[in-house]
Design a protein around this motif. Structure first.
Motif, PDB file in Angstrom:
ATOM      1  N   GLY A  92       0.795  -1.221   0.000  1.00  0.00           N
ATOM      2  CA  GLY A  92       0.000   0.000   0.000  1.00  0.00           C
ATOM      3  C   GLY A  92       0.825   1.268   0.000  1.00  0.00           C
ATOM      4  O   GLY A  92       0.291   2.364   0.177  1.00  0.00           O
ATOM      5  N   ALA A  93       2.154   1.152  -0.201  1.00  0.00           N
ATOM      6  CA  ALA A  93       3.049   2.312  -0.225  1.00  0.00           C
ATOM      7  C   ALA A  93       3.115   2.856  -1.654  1.00  0.00           C
ATOM      8  O   ALA A  93       4.075   2.616  -2.396  1.00  0.00           O
ATOM      9  N   ARG A  94       2.100   3.592  -2.041  1.00  0.00           N
ATOM     10  CA  ARG A  94       1.970   4.013  -3.435  1.00  0.00           C
ATOM     11  C   ARG A  94       3.058   4.997  -3.861  1.00  0.00           C
ATOM     12  O   ARG A  94       3.578   4.917  -4.978  1.00  0.00           O
ATOM     13  N   ARG A  95       3.403   5.938  -2.992  1.00  0.00           N
ATOM     14  CA  ARG A  95       4.429   6.916  -3.372  1.00  0.00           C
ATOM     15  C   ARG A  95       5.774   6.232  -3.608  1.00  0.00           C
ATOM     16  O   ARG A  95       6.487   6.556  -4.569  1.00  0.00           O
ATOM     17  N   ALA A  96       6.119   5.293  -2.747  1.00  0.00           N
ATOM     18  CA  ALA A  96       7.379   4.573  -2.916  1.00  0.00           C
ATOM     19  C   ALA A  96       7.361   3.733  -4.191  1.00  0.00           C
ATOM     20  O   ALA A  96       8.367   3.624  -4.898  1.00  0.00           O
ATOM     21  N   ALA A  97       6.201   3.150  -4.505  1.00  0.00           N
ATOM     22  CA  ALA A  97       6.070   2.350  -5.727  1.00  0.00           C
ATOM     23  C   ALA A  97       6.327   3.209  -6.963  1.00  0.00           C
ATOM     24  O   ALA A  97       7.001   2.777  -7.907  1.00  0.00           O
ATOM     25  N   VAL A  98       5.804   4.434  -6.958  1.00  0.00           N
ATOM     26  CA  VAL A  98       6.013   5.353  -8.081  1.00  0.00           C
ATOM     27  C   VAL A  98       7.492   5.666  -8.247  1.00  0.00           C
ATOM     28  O   VAL A  98       8.037   5.641  -9.354  1.00  0.00           O
TER      29      VAL A  98
END
Length: 245
Positions: A131-137
Motif C-alpha cells: 500500500g506504499a503508493r508513493r514509494a512504488a512510483v
C-alpha cells in the motif's frame, strides 16, 4: 510478501486487528478464503506475532462478527466490511486496482533481461503490495530511467547522444555510458525524443509521469490515489517497456 511483512505495521496492536488482517492476507495472497482457528493461530506464531501462542483465537473471532463469518465445519472467513476495516487500518486503499497493477508489474518483471531494471520493478511491486503508493512510483520510475538509458545506448553512438544533448546546451559533453548519471530525468526524456526513441505524445506522457514521481519523491503533502498511480503505471509500462493492455 510474507505474512510477517504484511502484519508488521499492526503486530503490536490488539489481537482482533492481527487476526482480521491475517484472514485478509490469506484470502488475497494465498487464495485461502476461509481458515480454522488452529490455522490462524499457527500462522500468527509463524509470523512471530507477540504473545501469539497464548492468544484465544476462537474468542477473538467470535467477537469480530460482523467483520468475519463462521462457515462450513468451523471455518471462518472475512466479510466485505471486514476487508474494508483492514484496508483502513493498513492504509491499503482500494485493493482490486492495486492487485491488477501488481499483476502487470509481475508480468513485466518476468520478461526483463536487465537485472538492474528488474530489481527496481520488483521493489515497486513490494511497495504496491504494502500500500506504499508513493514509494512504488519512485521505484518504478527509477526502473524506467534505467531502461531508457539502456535503450538509448543501444540505438545511438556516443557522438549522436552528445549532439542531441547539445541542442540548446552547446557545451554539454558525453564521453562514456556513466555520463548518463549527469543527465536530469527531464533532459533524458528530451534526449530520447531527439533520437526518435519516444515520439511527441510519449514524451508528454512521460513528462506527466515525472511530475508525479517528483511529487512522490519529495516531502510534500500530496498523496496520489489508486487511480492516479494506476494511470502512472500504465503509461510507464506502455511507453518505456512496450507493454500492452
Amino acid at each position: 510478501m510474507t505474512l510477517a511483512e504484511f502484519l508488521h505495521p499492526v503486530r503490536n496492536t490488539p489481537k482482533r486487528v492481527v487476526v482480521l488482517a491475517t484472514l485478509y492476507y490469506f484470502k488475497h495472497e494465498e487464495d485461502a478464503p476461509d481458515m480454522t482457528t488452529g490455522e490462524v493461530k499457527k500462522a500468527l506464531v509463524k509470523a512471530q506475532v507477540p504473545r501469539a501462542r497464548k492468544a484465544n483465537v476462537s474468542d477473538v473471532l467470535a467477537k469480530l462478527v460482523p467483520w468475519v463469518d463462521r462457515v462450513r465445519q468451523g471455518r471462518w472467513e472475512i466479510t466485505t466490511s471486514g476487508e474494508e476495516r483492514v484496508r483502513a487500518w493498513l492504509s491499503l486503499g482500494d485493493d482490486e486496482p492495486a492487485k491488477e497493477d501488481v499483476s502487470s508489474l509481475e508480468h513485466l518483471s518476468e520478461g526483463l533481461e536487465n537485472d538492474a531494471a528488474r530489481d527496481y520493478v520488483d521493489e515497486a511491486i513490494l511497495c504496491l503490495r504494502a500500500g506504499a503508493r508513493r514509494a512504488a512510483v519512485v521505484f518504478l520510475w527509477a526502473g524506467a530511467v534505467h531502461e531508457t538509458r539502456e535503450h538509448i545506448w543501444r540505438v545511438a553512438t556516443k557522438k549522436e547522444i552528445e549532439a542531441a544533448l547539445q541542442v540548446g546546451k552547446p557545451k554539454t559533453r558525453f564521453r562514456k555510458k556513466d555520463d548518463f548519471s549527469l543527465i536530469k530525468d527531464s533532459a533524458l526524456i528530451d534526449l530520447a525524443g531527439h533520437l526518435s526513441v519516444f515520439d511527441q505524445s510519449e514524451r508528454k506522457r512521460l513528462t506527466e509521469a515525472l511530475n508525479l514521481r517528483n511529487d512522490c519523491g519529495h516531502p510534500v503533502k500530496y498523496k496520489p490515489g489508486e487511480k492516479k498511480v494506476s494511470s502512472f503505471i500504465e503509461d510507464v509500462l506502455q511507453v518505456v517497456f512496450g507493454a500492452t493492455f
